[in-house]
Structure formats: structure tokens, C-alpha cells
Scaffold this active site. Structure first.
Site, PDB file in Angstrom:
ATOM      1  N   CYS A   1       0.661  -1.254  -0.152  1.00  0.00           N
ATOM      2  CA  CYS A   1      -0.023   0.130   0.121  1.00  0.00           C
ATOM      3  C   CYS A   1       0.925   1.396  -0.176  1.00  0.00           C
ATOM      4  O   CYS A   1       1.923   0.994   0.122  1.00  0.00           O
ATOM      5  CB  CYS A   1      -0.702   0.135   1.246  1.00  0.00           C
ATOM      6  SG  CYS A   1      -1.663  -1.571   1.566  1.00  0.00           S
TER       7      CYS A   1
ATOM      8  N   GLU B   1       9.836 -13.781 -19.903  1.00  0.00           N
ATOM      9  CA  GLU B   1       9.530 -12.374 -19.551  1.00  0.00           C
ATOM     10  C   GLU B   1       8.436 -11.688 -20.637  1.00  0.00           C
ATOM     11  O   GLU B   1       7.449 -11.381 -20.063  1.00  0.00           O
ATOM     12  CB  GLU B   1      11.044 -11.418 -19.741  1.00  0.00           C
ATOM     13  CG  GLU B   1      10.763  -9.832 -19.557  1.00  0.00           C
ATOM     14  CD  GLU B   1      10.147  -9.581 -18.214  1.00  0.00           C
ATOM     15  OE1 GLU B   1      10.114 -10.140 -17.213  1.00  0.00           O
ATOM     16  OE2 GLU B   1       9.540  -8.424 -18.151  1.00  0.00           O
TER      17      GLU B   1
ATOM     18  N   LYS C   1       4.700 -10.410 -19.407  1.00  0.00           N
ATOM     19  CA  LYS C   1       4.294  -9.055 -19.687  1.00  0.00           C
ATOM     20  C   LYS C   1       2.899  -9.311 -20.192  1.00  0.00           C
ATOM     21  O   LYS C   1       1.949  -8.433 -19.800  1.00  0.00           O
ATOM     22  CB  LYS C   1       5.347  -8.648 -20.693  1.00  0.00           C
ATOM     23  CG  LYS C   1       6.600  -7.877 -20.123  1.00  0.00           C
ATOM     24  CD  LYS C   1       6.411  -6.789 -19.494  1.00  0.00           C
ATOM     25  CE  LYS C   1       6.440  -6.706 -18.175  1.00  0.00           C
ATOM     26  NZ  LYS C   1       7.477  -7.318 -17.120  1.00  0.00           N
TER      27      LYS C   1
ATOM     28  N   TRP D   1      -3.769  -1.896  -1.259  1.00  0.00           N
ATOM     29  CA  TRP D   1      -3.651  -3.123  -2.113  1.00  0.00           C
ATOM     30  C   TRP D   1      -3.810  -4.294  -1.099  1.00  0.00           C
ATOM     31  O   TRP D   1      -3.055  -4.639  -0.199  1.00  0.00           O
ATOM     32  CB  TRP D   1      -2.241  -3.563  -2.713  1.00  0.00           C
ATOM     33  CG  TRP D   1      -2.282  -4.764  -3.481  1.00  0.00           C
ATOM     34  CD1 TRP D   1      -2.862  -4.914  -4.598  1.00  0.00           C
ATOM     35  CD2 TRP D   1      -1.342  -5.648  -3.119  1.00  0.00           C
ATOM     36  NE1 TRP D   1      -2.557  -6.045  -4.947  1.00  0.00           N
ATOM     37  CE2 TRP D   1      -1.643  -6.811  -4.264  1.00  0.00           C
ATOM     38  CE3 TRP D   1      -0.315  -6.157  -2.294  1.00  0.00           C
ATOM     39  CZ2 TRP D   1      -1.027  -8.042  -4.400  1.00  0.00           C
ATOM     40  CZ3 TRP D   1       0.281  -7.395  -2.230  1.00  0.00           C
ATOM     41  CH2 TRP D   1       0.059  -8.151  -3.158  1.00  0.00           C
TER      42      TRP D   1
ATOM     43  N   HIS E   1       7.966 -32.084 -24.784  1.00  0.00           N
ATOM     44  CA  HIS E   1       7.806 -32.813 -23.840  1.00  0.00           C
ATOM     45  C   HIS E   1       6.635 -32.439 -23.068  1.00  0.00           C
ATOM     46  O   HIS E   1       6.507 -32.583 -21.703  1.00  0.00           O
ATOM     47  CB  HIS E   1       8.999 -32.582 -22.833  1.00  0.00           C
ATOM     48  CG  HIS E   1      10.296 -32.885 -23.491  1.00  0.00           C
ATOM     49  ND1 HIS E   1      10.851 -34.327 -23.799  1.00  0.00           N
ATOM     50  CD2 HIS E   1      11.185 -32.216 -23.996  1.00  0.00           C
ATOM     51  CE1 HIS E   1      11.803 -34.302 -24.164  1.00  0.00           C
ATOM     52  NE2 HIS E   1      12.292 -32.960 -24.595  1.00  0.00           N
TER      53      HIS E   1
ATOM     54  N   LYS F   1       2.900  -2.320  -7.698  1.00  0.00           N
ATOM     55  CA  LYS F   1       4.404  -2.151  -8.313  1.00  0.00           C
ATOM     56  C   LYS F   1       5.482  -2.711  -7.739  1.00  0.00           C
ATOM     57  O   LYS F   1       6.505  -3.155  -8.081  1.00  0.00           O
ATOM     58  CB  LYS F   1       4.545  -0.742  -8.492  1.00  0.00           C
ATOM     59  CG  LYS F   1       5.678  -0.326  -9.178  1.00  0.00           C
ATOM     60  CD  LYS F   1       5.980  -0.831 -10.546  1.00  0.00           C
ATOM     61  CE  LYS F   1       7.316  -0.598 -11.015  1.00  0.00           C
ATOM     62  NZ  LYS F   1       7.548  -1.245 -12.511  1.00  0.00           N
TER      63      LYS F   1
ATOM     64  N   ARG G   1       1.209   2.018  -5.886  1.00  0.00           N
ATOM     65  CA  ARG G   1       1.470   0.955  -5.076  1.00  0.00           C
ATOM     66  C   ARG G   1       0.328  -0.085  -4.559  1.00  0.00           C
ATOM     67  O   ARG G   1       0.616  -0.878  -3.901  1.00  0.00           O
ATOM     68  CB  ARG G   1       2.052   1.743  -3.633  1.00  0.00           C
ATOM     69  CG  ARG G   1       3.340   2.432  -3.955  1.00  0.00           C
ATOM     70  CD  ARG G   1       3.874   3.117  -2.538  1.00  0.00           C
ATOM     71  NE  ARG G   1       4.233   2.128  -1.565  1.00  0.00           N
ATOM     72  CZ  ARG G   1       5.429   1.670  -1.426  1.00  0.00           C
ATOM     73  NH1 ARG G   1       6.284   1.932  -2.221  1.00  0.00           N
ATOM     74  NH2 ARG G   1       5.753   0.758  -0.512  1.00  0.00           N
TER      75      ARG G   1
ATOM     76  N   ASN H   1       1.219   0.293   5.782  1.00  0.00           N
ATOM     77  CA  ASN H   1       1.612  -0.485   4.909  1.00  0.00           C
ATOM     78  C   ASN H   1       2.396  -1.587   5.405  1.00  0.00           C
ATOM     79  O   ASN H   1       3.479  -1.526   6.172  1.00  0.00           O
ATOM     80  CB  ASN H   1       2.599   0.282   3.868  1.00  0.00           C
ATOM     81  CG  ASN H   1       2.912  -0.468   2.650  1.00  0.00           C
ATOM     82  OD1 ASN H   1       2.285  -1.711   2.622  1.00  0.00           O
ATOM     83  ND2 ASN H   1       4.193  -0.208   2.345  1.00  0.00           N
ATOM     84  N   GLY H   2       1.945  -2.880   5.136  1.00  0.00           N
ATOM     85  CA  GLY H   2       2.576  -3.862   5.697  1.00  0.00           C
ATOM     86  C   GLY H   2       1.661  -5.225   6.152  1.00  0.00           C
ATOM     87  O   GLY H   2       0.088  -4.986   5.523  1.00  0.00           O
TER      88      GLY H   2
ATOM     89  N   GLU I   1       0.255 -10.244 -17.090  1.00  0.00           N
ATOM     90  CA  GLU I   1       0.020  -9.297 -16.300  1.00  0.00           C
ATOM     91  C   GLU I   1      -0.718  -8.059 -16.640  1.00  0.00           C
ATOM     92  O   GLU I   1      -1.131  -7.441 -15.867  1.00  0.00           O
ATOM     93  CB  GLU I   1       1.289  -8.852 -15.385  1.00  0.00           C
ATOM     94  CG  GLU I   1       2.397  -8.237 -16.209  1.00  0.00           C
ATOM     95  CD  GLU I   1       3.742  -7.690 -15.340  1.00  0.00           C
ATOM     96  OE1 GLU I   1       3.401  -7.592 -14.120  1.00  0.00           O
ATOM     97  OE2 GLU I   1       4.750  -7.884 -15.783  1.00  0.00           O
TER      98      GLU I   1
END
Ligand code: AGP
Length: 625
Positions: free
Chosen positions: A2, A496, A500, A74, A519, A620, A27, A100-101, A503
Site C-alpha cells: 500500500c 519475460e 508481460k 492493495w 515434452h 508495483k 503501490r 503498509n505491511g 500481467e
């Protein structure tokens, strides 16, 4: 994860708090709230949704006051809702807190407080904190906060205001970032990130774990739960706010993708001595004062050169950069290197010792999993190095040495420019170690340096293809499953590229080593499952294998999108869509092949109407484990 902000001084806190929250929205953005103290009373307003929703809700009310606290959330405990949004208050409403936490022992604390008659309104972990302060408050807010903190287990950045001590904000940090802003004429700030307050002051104090700031319009002092006196240095923020505007781009992510010709150059600027064909990484040159080795402590570079083991710990995109680093160390230097998901390294038997070097790669420098893994490594006497973008972040301050990415603020939740800067710096470290170990002679150094110096121009050339990549994106944007395949240095790029797309467009995408497709994953191939191949032809024997993998997909009516080398016209005949990149040395190809994949993902996400800069469920910087 957050964002929190607090302000105390001689202005109405509301506009300052709202402006700061907008800067912190990256955030977390599932709900937001504000608390202000006016004429001795705390007023609270909080809403599910974005900052704009909160702003609309307080426009109608006469909402002003000082000091004030703000929070953008968040969710970790308790779904996003008005009642679970912060700030949270005690029973009396006289104490307001933003956090935040994660308070890991909140359930037992809540039970204890409820048995003592405290009434809870939300289902959050945070709400136990204002009730604990209320329980211990006997006229001294700092003392009550200290006693409350002594009971908290977990991670926190708190800010507290209280009606009975209206000229004060108390802020405390353990495991989540918190910075104190020193304004002029009695204006002071506290925030999760300097971006929220740089408009008002460049003078900041980065709190460390266990520290508590007591802030009034007359000044501040830093202490801890035992009332110790802490001497902290006031530091200056060097970058400007302009760096975090969209500058006419439709999204921060697009802006940051298009900055990469510059940011990759910035990652190498001042670090390549072209004339001498030498590499200079200042962050690895100073003796590590943490070691009492005689006659003089080793430098970060000494530790790397003498390491018996190099382990890279990171998460997400930074982990993909780390995997490329591993390939560089092993292929070019012949040095074994491990790449660990930080969250895994943290809880397994992490076998490191004083002969190990653990490199933490992180854009934010605040990723809880990576911080925990590095702390675990330090506990086991390993040397820790940080490859970090955010100056003054926890990883930057807690590792023994490190190298900043110099990519500038990355606001888009999907990491792009940080990735290419990380890979560029890993290439510089590899070259420097190769030179020091006499594995790379002057001739080869010159060739490598010339190739590295060309990369920014080559990236610029690829960026000009954005519209043709958009055209290809239009052909596939309606599909819901993708495979990304690559070999060698381009296997991590495949991972990567898939991340991208996942997300920001919410499309299911998986990255694999190309040969692995046989396989199992090949069973998925049909016309509705496009396969993105990274098929540059710098490495001949790998290229031929990739071409056969492409044929295998085509023979099963799969659609193929290839990232191929400029001038290679044969591959265009066998694939459905091709995006070409300039040629470079094999270990530098990721710096080029990732760019079309970033643009491809970006355009598809926009075509699908997704919130590119703030994708659902993401934040983020993940500062919770
Ligand atoms: C990447 O686009 C994601 N946003 C995420 O995987 C990110 O790379 C990861 O959370 C690590 O963040 P860091 O680099 O700030 O440590």
C-alpha cells in the site's frame, strides 16, 4: 503493498494528501482514505475504488484540517471495501492510523482486545493497531505507540495522529519503506515513497527498521521502541518530478518502453571507459567496511572474483534478468551461478557462507521476498550486492554494496526499462570480471564494448516498429492462450514476454525452453494457441534447432510469431508474423528481443481495454511476503 502519506504544517492537509496519494496509486489501488484533524476532531473519509472516487466523495463535504493522513490500499487482509479501507480508528475515534505491511499476529491481538471490550469495524489486520494504542494511551502518544509496537509481529510502516495531541504525527517502520520529508517553515511529511512528497521538499530522511519518527511543526526527532536517540542524515532527492509525468504518452508503461534507448544508455553511462576498453563500476570499488579482514577489507569486486558461489535472488521480471545473468557468468566466465526465486531461497536450506556472494536484483528495492532472502544471506555471513533502481530503498541500504540501474522512476506496474537496465549491468559485471580474471583480452573487450555501445541505437530502431507490432497484435488480441519459446539467452526472454502479456492483458501465457515444447506443451498447439518464438540467428546451432521447433508447430496448424534477426528472410517464409531485431552478440540479444515482446503485450492489453498501468490484482512493489 500500500501507499501511505502524512502531512503536518501550516496548510490544509487535504490537497497535499490527495496529491500524494495520486503519486502513490501505483503501490495499490483497490481502496483509499484520508483522515484530518480539525478543531480538535478527527474526520475520516474512505472509499473502495481509486483515489478519484475518494476525491469525489469528499468534494461535497467541508473536508479540511491538519495534520492529515492518507492511504491507498492493495488488500492483504479483508476484501477491498469502504470499511476495510484505511485510515482505521480506535473505539473513541480519537486515534487514526494508516499502515503498509502485514500484522501477522493480528488475530490473537484482536481476540485479546475484544475480550477487553474493544469493538472492531473492519476485517483488516491493521485495525488492531489503533485499538492497541488506545489500550496503552495515558496521555503520552509516543509511549502508547511504543508499547503497542512491542506487541506487533510482522511488517509495518505506520503513521498515527491523535485528537489529544493534535500537533503531532508519529511514524514507525519495520520491513516496509517509510521516508520523512523535511519541508520549509514548519511543514513536514511522511510517505512510503519520495515520489509522494518531492513536489514539496527534496530533503528526506529514510527511516530504517525499528525507527520511530515524532514529527511536529516545530521539528522532529527519531527514536525507537526503547526511546533510544537516533541520529539520521538528511539526504537530498536528486531526480525531478517531471520524470514521472506521462509526457504525452497514453500510458506510463508505453513511455517507459520507449525510454529504453536512453535508459540502457544511462545504465552504462560513465561505466565504460572506451579508450582503455575498461569497465568501471564504482559501487563495487569501495572496501566493504562490514568486514574486519586485515590488512584491508575486500571490495565488492574482490568478493565477486573470489566467490566460491554466486547466487542471484529476485522475483518476477527481476528474476528473469537474473537468469540471463546466470547464463552470462557461466557461458562467458565459466563461473557457476545459481538463480533462486527469493521467496524459495528464504524458506529452504539456503546454503551460503562467507565465501558466497548473493546478488539481489530489484527495481523497487522494497520487494519483501528479496529483502528477506538477502537478510538470510547476511545472517549466514555471505556478501550481498544489490542491483536496484530506487535510490535509498531498503535493498540499496541493507546490501554490502551495489549498483544503481539509473533507469529513473518506473511507474507502470509491468516492469520494462528496469529489466533492460538490469541485463545491461549484468553484462557490464560479466565483462569486468572477465577482464579481471584475464578471461577476456583487450581485443575481445573492445569488440564487446563496441557491441554494447550500439545497443541504445538498436533499441531506438526497434521502437520505431511499434506501429507494425500493433498491426500484428491486432491479429491475435482476441485469443486467450499463448506459448512463448526461446533457447539459450532467449529462454529467459520467453519467460519475460509471457509475464508481460499475462500481467497486463490477463491472457494466459507460458514461457518455455523451445525444446521443452516436445515434452508436453505441444499437446496444446492448435490454431487458437499462437506460439511466439524468439528465433534470432546469432548462435547458429541453436537457430537451426529453433527452426525445427517452428516446423513442429506449423505442422500442427499452430500460428507462429517470430522475433528474428534483421536480414533473415528465410524465416519469414515459414512463420505467420515476423518482427526483426538488429544483430548483436549472443549474450546481448535479450536487450533487443525483449523490446518487441514488451510492445506486443502493451498493444494487446490496450486493444483489450485493460488498465495497462494499474493491472488488476497487482502492485508495483510487493512489500509483503
Ligand atoms: C514485473 O512486470 C512485475 N511487476 C513483477 O514481477 C516484478 O518484477 C516483481 O514483483 C519484482 O519487483 P522488484 O524488481 O521491484 O523487486
Amino acid at each position: 503493498m500500500c501507499g501511505i502519506i502524512g502531512y503536518i504544517g501550516n496548510n490544509n492537509a487535504v490537497p497535499i494528501i490527495l496529491e500524494g496519494l495520486r503519486k502513490l496509486e501505483y503501490r495499490g489501488y483497490d481502496s483509499a482514505g484520508i483522515a484530518v484533524l480539525n478543531k480538535g476532531k478527527i474526520s475520516l473519509s474512505k472509499r473502495k475504488g481509486k483515489i478519484a472516487d475518494l476525491e469525489n466523495s469528499i468534494k461535497k463535504k467541508k473536508f479540511l484540517g491538519n495534520p492529515g493522513l492518507g492511504h491507498t490500499r492493495w488488500a492483504t487482509h479483508g476484501d477491498p471495501s469502504d470499511i476495510n479501507a484505511h485510515p482505521h480508528a480506535d473505539c473513541s475515534g480519537k486515534i487514526a492510523v494508516v499502515h503498509n505491511g502485514i500484522i501477522e499476529n493480528y488475530a490473537s491481538l484482536r481476540q485479546l482486545l475484544e475480550e477487553e471490550g474493544h469493538l472492531f469495524k473492519s476485517s483488516t489486520d491493521t485495525e488492531v493497531f489503533p485499538h492497541l494504542i488506545e489500550k496503552f494511551y495515558k496521555g503520552d502518544l509516543l509511549k502508547a505507540v511504543q508499547e503497542a509496537l512491542a506487541l506487533i509481529e510482522g511488517a509495518y510502516a505506520f503513521a498515527v495522529i491523535c485528537e489529544d495531541e493534535p500537533d503531532k504525527i508519529i511514524a514507525a517502520r519495520l520491513g516496509s519503506p517509510l521516508v520523512v520529508g523535511i519541508g520549509k517553515n514548519g511543514n513536514f511529511f511522511v510517505a512510503s515513497d519520495t515520489v509522494a512528497i518531492v513536489k514539496y521538499t527534496r530533503r528526506v530522511i529514510y527511516l530504517d527498521d525499528g525507527e520511530i519518527a515524532v514529527i511536529t511543526p516545530k521539528g522532529y526527532h527519531i527514536t525507537d521502541i526503547h526511546n533510544g536517540k537516533k541520529k539520521k542524515e538528511v539526504e537530498n532527492i536528486t531526480w525531478s518530478l517531471e520524470k514521472i509525468t506521462k509526457d504525452g504518452f497514453s500510458h506510463y508503461m508505453f513511455k517507459e518502453i520507449c525510454q529504453q534507448d536512453q535508459t540502457v544508455y544511462d545504465a552504462m553511462r560513465g561505466r565504460i571507459l572506451k579508450k582503455q576498453s575498461k569497465i568501471k563500476l564504482g559501487g563495487l570499488e569501495s572496501p566493504l567496511k562490514w568486514f574486519d579482514k586485515k590488512p584491508k577489507p575486500p571490495t565488492g569486486l574482490d568478493c565477486l572474483l573470489n566467490a566460491k558461489k554466486i547466487i542471484i535472488v529476485a522475483c518476477g521480471t527481476s528474476w528473469h534478468a537474473g537468469l540471463i545473468g546466470k547464463y552470462m557468468f557461466e557461458n562467458i566466465l565459466g563461473i557457476p551461478a545459481q538463480v533462486e526465486y527469493a521467496s524459495e531461497a528464504r524458506y529452504k536450506n539456503f546454503i551460503v557462507d562467507e565465501n558466497s556472494v548473493v546478488i539481489g536484483i530489484s527495481q523497487s528495492g522494497e520487494t519483501a521476498d528479496t529483502i528477506s532472502a538477502l537478510r538470510e544471506a547476511k545472517k549466514k555471513k555471505a556478501v550481498t550486492l544489490g542491483l536496484v533502481n530506487c535510490v535509498g530503498s531498503t535493498i540499496a541500504r541493507e546490501t554490502h554494496a551495489g549498483i544503481y540501474l539509473h533507469a529513473g522512476p518506473e511507474i507502470g506496474v509491468a516492469s520494462t526499462k528496469a529489466f533492460t537496465s538490469q541485463v545491461c549491468i549484468l553484462a557490464l559485471i560479466t565483462l569486468l570480471m572477465g577482464q579481471e580474471k584475464h578471461l577476456i583480452n583487450k581485443e575481445k573487450s573492445k569488440r564487446i564494448i563496441n557491441s554494447i555501445l550500439k545497443i541504445p541505437i538498436q533499441i531506438g530502431k526497434i521502437l520505431k516498429e511499434s506501429n507494425s507490432i500493433l498491426k500484428i497484435a491486432r491479429k491475435y488480441a482476441h485469443l486467450n492462450n499463448f506459448l512463448y519459446l526461446g533457447r539459450g539467452y532467449n529462454f529467459p526472454v520467453a519467460l519475460e514476454g509471457a509475464l508481460k502479456l499475462k500481467e497486463i492483458s490477463y491472457i494466459h501465457a507460458e514461457g518455455y525452453p523451445a525444446a521443452e515444447m516436445k515434452h508436453g506443451p505441444i499437446a496444446l498447439i492448435d490454431k487458437n494457441m499462437p506460439v511466439v518464438f524468439i528465433a534470432t540467428d546469432t548462435e547458429n546451432q541453436i537457430y537451426k534447432k529453433i527452426v525445427s521447433n517452428i516446423e513442429e508447430v506449423k505442422s500442427r496448424h499452430g500460428q507462429v510469431i517470430a522475433i528474428s534477426s534483421e536480414g533473415n528472410n528465410s524465416i519469414k517464409k515459414i512463420v505467420d508474423s515476423a518482427i526483426t531485431v538488429p544483430k548483436t552478440l549472443d549474450f546481448l540479444t535479450p536487450l533487443l528481443t525483449v523490446i518487441p515482446l514488451q510492445l506486443f503485450a502493451y498493444h494487446i492489453a490496450v486493444l483489450r481495454g485493460c488498465d495497462v498501468d494499474k493491472p488488476r490484482n497487482l502492485a508495483k512493489s510487493v512489500t509483503v511476503e
